[in-house]
Design a protein around this motif. Structure first.
Motif, PDB file in Angstrom:
ATOM      1  N   THR A  38      41.427  42.364  45.793  1.00 27.60           N
ATOM      2  CA  THR A  38      41.459  41.081  45.103  1.00 27.60           C
ATOM      3  C   THR A  38      40.311  40.191  45.556  1.00 27.60           C
ATOM      4  N   ASP A  39      39.985  39.241  44.697  1.00 26.55           N
ATOM      5  CA  ASP A  39      38.986  38.240  45.038  1.00 26.55           C
ATOM      6  C   ASP A  39      39.652  36.984  45.600  1.00 26.55           C
ATOM      7  N   LYS A  40      40.675  36.492  44.899  1.00 22.61           N
ATOM      8  CA  LYS A  40      41.296  35.221  45.284  1.00 22.61           C
ATOM      9  C   LYS A  40      42.769  35.345  45.674  1.00 22.61           C
ATOM     10  N   GLY A  41      43.331  36.552  45.605  1.00 26.21           N
ATOM     11  CA  GLY A  41      44.732  36.728  45.945  1.00 26.21           C
ATOM     12  C   GLY A  41      44.974  36.707  47.445  1.00 26.21           C
ATOM     13  N   PRO A  42      46.245  36.804  47.857  1.00 26.02           N
ATOM     14  CA  PRO A  42      46.579  36.714  49.281  1.00 26.02           C
ATOM     15  C   PRO A  42      46.290  37.963  50.092  1.00 26.02           C
ATOM     16  N   GLY A  43      45.991  39.077  49.428  1.00 28.07           N
ATOM     17  CA  GLY A  43      45.742  40.304  50.175  1.00 28.07           C
ATOM     18  C   GLY A  43      45.747  41.516  49.275  1.00 28.07           C
ATOM     19  N   ILE A  44      46.004  42.673  49.869  1.00 28.71           N
ATOM     20  CA  ILE A  44      46.041  43.938  49.124  1.00 28.71           C
ATOM     21  C   ILE A  44      47.428  44.107  48.509  1.00 28.71           C
ATOM     22  N   SER A  45      47.463  44.373  47.207  1.00 29.38           N
ATOM     23  CA  SER A  45      48.729  44.590  46.507  1.00 29.38           C
ATOM     24  C   SER A  45      48.980  46.081  46.330  1.00 29.38           C
ATOM     25  N   ARG A  46      50.231  46.427  46.128  1.00 29.82           N
ATOM     26  CA  ARG A  46      50.590  47.810  45.831  1.00 29.82           C
ATOM     27  C   ARG A  46      51.435  47.845  44.565  1.00 29.82           C
ATOM     28  N   CYS A  47      51.265  48.923  43.804  1.00 32.59           N
ATOM     29  CA  CYS A  47      52.043  49.156  42.586  1.00 32.59           C
ATOM     30  C   CYS A  47      52.534  50.592  42.614  1.00 32.59           C
ATOM     31  N   SER A  48      53.742  50.825  42.162  1.00 30.64           N
ATOM     32  CA  SER A  48      54.199  52.200  42.018  1.00 30.64           C
ATOM     33  C   SER A  48      53.409  52.861  40.891  1.00 30.64           C
ATOM     34  N   TRP A  49      53.274  54.191  40.962  1.00 27.71           N
ATOM     35  CA  TRP A  49      52.486  54.922  39.976  1.00 27.71           C
ATOM     36  C   TRP A  49      53.198  56.199  39.566  1.00 27.71           C
ATOM     37  N   ASN A  50      53.288  56.428  38.255  1.00 25.39           N
ATOM     38  CA  ASN A  50      53.892  57.641  37.723  1.00 25.39           C
ATOM     39  C   ASN A  50      52.812  58.426  36.991  1.00 25.39           C
ATOM     40  N   PRO A  51      52.296  59.514  37.587  1.00 23.35           N
ATOM     41  CA  PRO A  51      51.199  60.251  36.960  1.00 23.35           C
ATOM     42  C   PRO A  51      51.615  61.007  35.705  1.00 23.35           C
ATOM     43  N   THR A  52      52.916  61.190  35.498  1.00 18.81           N
ATOM     44  CA  THR A  52      53.389  61.882  34.300  1.00 18.81           C
ATOM     45  C   THR A  52      53.323  60.975  33.080  1.00 18.81           C
ATOM     46  N   GLY A  57      53.624  50.148  38.112  1.00 21.48           N
ATOM     47  CA  GLY A  57      54.659  49.169  38.415  1.00 21.48           C
ATOM     48  C   GLY A  57      54.100  47.788  38.695  1.00 21.48           C
ATOM     49  N   LYS A  58      55.000  46.825  38.787  1.00 22.67           N
ATOM     50  CA  LYS A  58      54.633  45.443  39.081  1.00 22.67           C
ATOM     51  C   LYS A  58      54.090  45.343  40.503  1.00 22.67           C
ATOM     52  N   PRO A  59      52.960  44.663  40.693  1.00 14.48           N
ATOM     53  CA  PRO A  59      52.371  44.590  42.045  1.00 14.48           C
ATOM     54  C   PRO A  59      53.146  43.671  42.969  1.00 14.48           C
ATOM     55  N   ASP A  60      53.196  44.088  44.242  1.00 14.45           N
ATOM     56  CA  ASP A  60      53.680  43.192  45.284  1.00 14.45           C
ATOM     57  C   ASP A  60      52.725  43.278  46.470  1.00 14.45           C
ATOM     58  N   LEU A  61      52.838  42.353  47.410  1.00 16.98           N
ATOM     59  CA  LEU A  61      51.884  42.276  48.512  1.00 16.98           C
ATOM     60  C   LEU A  61      52.136  43.397  49.520  1.00 16.98           C
ATOM     61  N   ALA A  62      51.108  44.229  49.748  1.00 17.38           N
ATOM     62  CA  ALA A  62      51.206  45.289  50.751  1.00 17.38           C
ATOM     63  C   ALA A  62      50.843  44.766  52.131  1.00 17.38           C
ATOM     64  N   VAL A  63      49.810  43.918  52.204  1.00 18.39           N
ATOM     65  CA  VAL A  63      49.398  43.340  53.476  1.00 18.39           C
ATOM     66  C   VAL A  63      48.485  42.152  53.181  1.00 18.39           C
ATOM     67  N   ALA A  64      48.585  41.112  53.978  1.00 16.26           N
ATOM     68  CA  ALA A  64      47.709  39.956  53.829  1.00 16.26           C
ATOM     69  C   ALA A  64      46.300  40.315  54.301  1.00 16.26           C
ATOM     70  N   ALA A  65      45.298  39.817  53.579  1.00 19.33           N
ATOM     71  CA  ALA A  65      43.898  40.081  53.945  1.00 19.33           C
ATOM     72  C   ALA A  65      43.019  39.085  53.202  1.00 19.33           C
ATOM     73  N   GLU A  66      41.863  38.785  53.786  1.00 21.17           N
ATOM     74  CA  GLU A  66      40.920  37.860  53.179  1.00 21.17           C
ATOM     75  C   GLU A  66      39.910  38.607  52.309  1.00 21.17           C
ATOM     76  N   ARG A  67      39.912  38.339  51.023  1.00 23.32           N
ATOM     77  CA  ARG A  67      38.980  38.896  50.050  1.00 23.32           C
ATOM     78  C   ARG A  67      38.752  40.402  50.258  1.00 23.32           C
ATOM     79  N   PRO A  68      39.808  41.196  50.178  1.00 28.01           N
ATOM     80  CA  PRO A  68      39.663  42.653  50.322  1.00 28.01           C
ATOM     81  C   PRO A  68      39.289  43.272  48.978  1.00 28.01           C
ATOM     82  N   ASP A  69      38.004  43.293  48.658  1.00 31.50           N
ATOM     83  CA  ASP A  69      37.640  43.665  47.286  1.00 31.50           C
ATOM     84  C   ASP A  69      36.974  45.027  47.142  1.00 31.50           C
ATOM     85  N   PHE A  70      36.938  45.850  48.196  1.00 35.46           N
ATOM     86  CA  PHE A  70      36.454  47.229  48.060  1.00 35.46           C
ATOM     87  C   PHE A  70      37.047  48.046  49.203  1.00 35.46           C
TER      88      PHE A  70
END
Length: 390
Positions: A38-52, A57-70
């Protein structure tokens, strides 16, 4: 006897290279999660993923971090590394312990990126060295990693602001090329060199590397791009000998030849191979090329382009005889300012992080034609900048 380098020599020399250039770090099992930078969010988000089904899924915060964009994954350990795209003491690289079962992250440590505005991070295939491009700081840097994947203080950097002669003259764009702006550090298939793009000087740099050394970054050799093109990111073809560069400022993709002969790197631009990511006849007007992907089978290349007039994904076919590109499709990204795109490991789905509209879009890919359909899903996410399957 002196060896003459021809196009045939370049392509033939790559025959023994790996046949897949997804990423050095591929999960051992099918990913169940997607991590979002993210650029302006509170940190790294996680979403569930179904490859089939391709359901995100809806994102939620995985961990707080400052501008984690790569991000980058460790090739063998459950570690994730992220830039913190700040300045001064906030210009850092962070390491996190990764739990793939839950998609959760735990902060481990951080180190200086050795330059302001880190925007790209990569790891060598042995997991002993990390490389970063520092956009506003004008430097390419390297940090050693411990046996457990821990970040150690970096000692190696090419600082183009301090030694401009080593990086080449500035480009002609008066708004975007007033200083050096490194934008990527990408490992080559054989893991003995890392390639950097510098938007500000229209340059590509090749660095010989020594993974695990206190300073793994060797001296650079510069190869000039077209003036005013603004090289941003690059992607290798699976044959290892064709290299595609997306240029930010003129919205083009260009073919380079790559080879390592008798331990020396040879990077050569193929004149006349640049193709636009825009519509035929359209000139960039505030539009900028952004990300580039080559399909694992080597048949297709996909880019994203952002701007006031062109928030699009563009698909090209790759000629198997000479690597030349032919535009096949332009499709809306389903949002604005597409910053990053990534295929899931099955190659059936493409995710697009739309920074401007704060959305992530999911597209389906036809494996026979490479063309995209969708978006089949759009979810809200705070200024997404990066997509990582885990």
């Amino acid at each position: 006897m002196k060896r003459t380098l021809t196009r045939r020599t370049f392509v033939a020399s790559s025959a023994a290279l790996p046949l897949a250039m997804h990423s050095f770090a591929q999960p051992a099992s099918a990913p169940k999660w997607v991590l979002l930078g993210t650029d302006k969010g509170p940190g790294i988000s996680r979403c569930s993923w179904n490859p089939t089904t391709g359901n995100l899924g809806k994102p939620d915060l995985a961990v707080a971090a400052e501008r984690p964009d790569f991000f980058a994954l460790h090739p063998t350990l459950p570690r994730l590394y992220s830039v913190n795209s700040g300045a001064g003491a906030q210009a850092t690289i962070s390491s996190f312990h990764l739990d793939r079962a839950t998609g959760s992250l735990t902060f481990a440590e951080k180190q200086s990126a050795l330059g302001d505005g880190p925007c790209f991070v990569s790891l060598d295939a042995t997991g002993r060295s990390l490389f970063a491009a520092n956009y506003s700081g004008g430097s390419f840097s390297a940090l050693p990693l411990g046996p457990d994947g821990a970040l150690l203080p970096g000692t190696g950097a090419l600082d183009c602001h301090k030694t401009p002669a080593a990086c080449g003259p500035l480009g002609p764009n008066p708004d975007r090329q007033t200083a050096s702006h490194p934008h990527c550090m990408t490992l080559v298939p054989t893991n003995d060199f890392v390639l950097g793009c510098d938007l500000g000087t229209d340059s590509l740099h090749t660095f010989a590397i020594q993974p695990g050394a206190a300073n793994p970054l060797g001296p650079s050799e510069r190869v000039a791009a077209r003036p005013g093109s603004g090289p941003r990111h690059l992607a290798f073809h699976p044959n290892g000998g064709w290299l595609y560069v997306i240029h930010e400022l003129d919205c083009t993709v260009e073919l380079f030849d790559w080879a390592v002969l008798t331990g020396k790197s040879h990077l050569r631009r193929q004149n006349g191979t640049a193709v636009s990511t825009l519509a035929p006849g359209q000139e960039p007007d505030g539009d900028t090329g952004c990300e580039i992907l080559v399909s694992p089978n080597g048949r297709f290349l996909t880019t994203c382009t952002r701007g006031a007039h062109s928030n699009i994904l563009t698909v090209f076919s790759i000629a198997h005889t000479n690597g030349l590109l032919s535009q096949q499709q332009r499709i809306s990204c389903g949002g604005t300012i597409p910053r990053h795109i990534a295929f899931d490991p099955t190659g059936r789905w493409l995710l697009c992080a739309n920074q401007g509209s704060s959305t992530v879009t999911v597209f389906a890919q036809n494996p026979r034609t490479g063309k995209l359909s969708g978006p089949v899903q759009t979810i809200p996410a705070d200024t997404p900048m990066f997509v990582q399957f885990v």
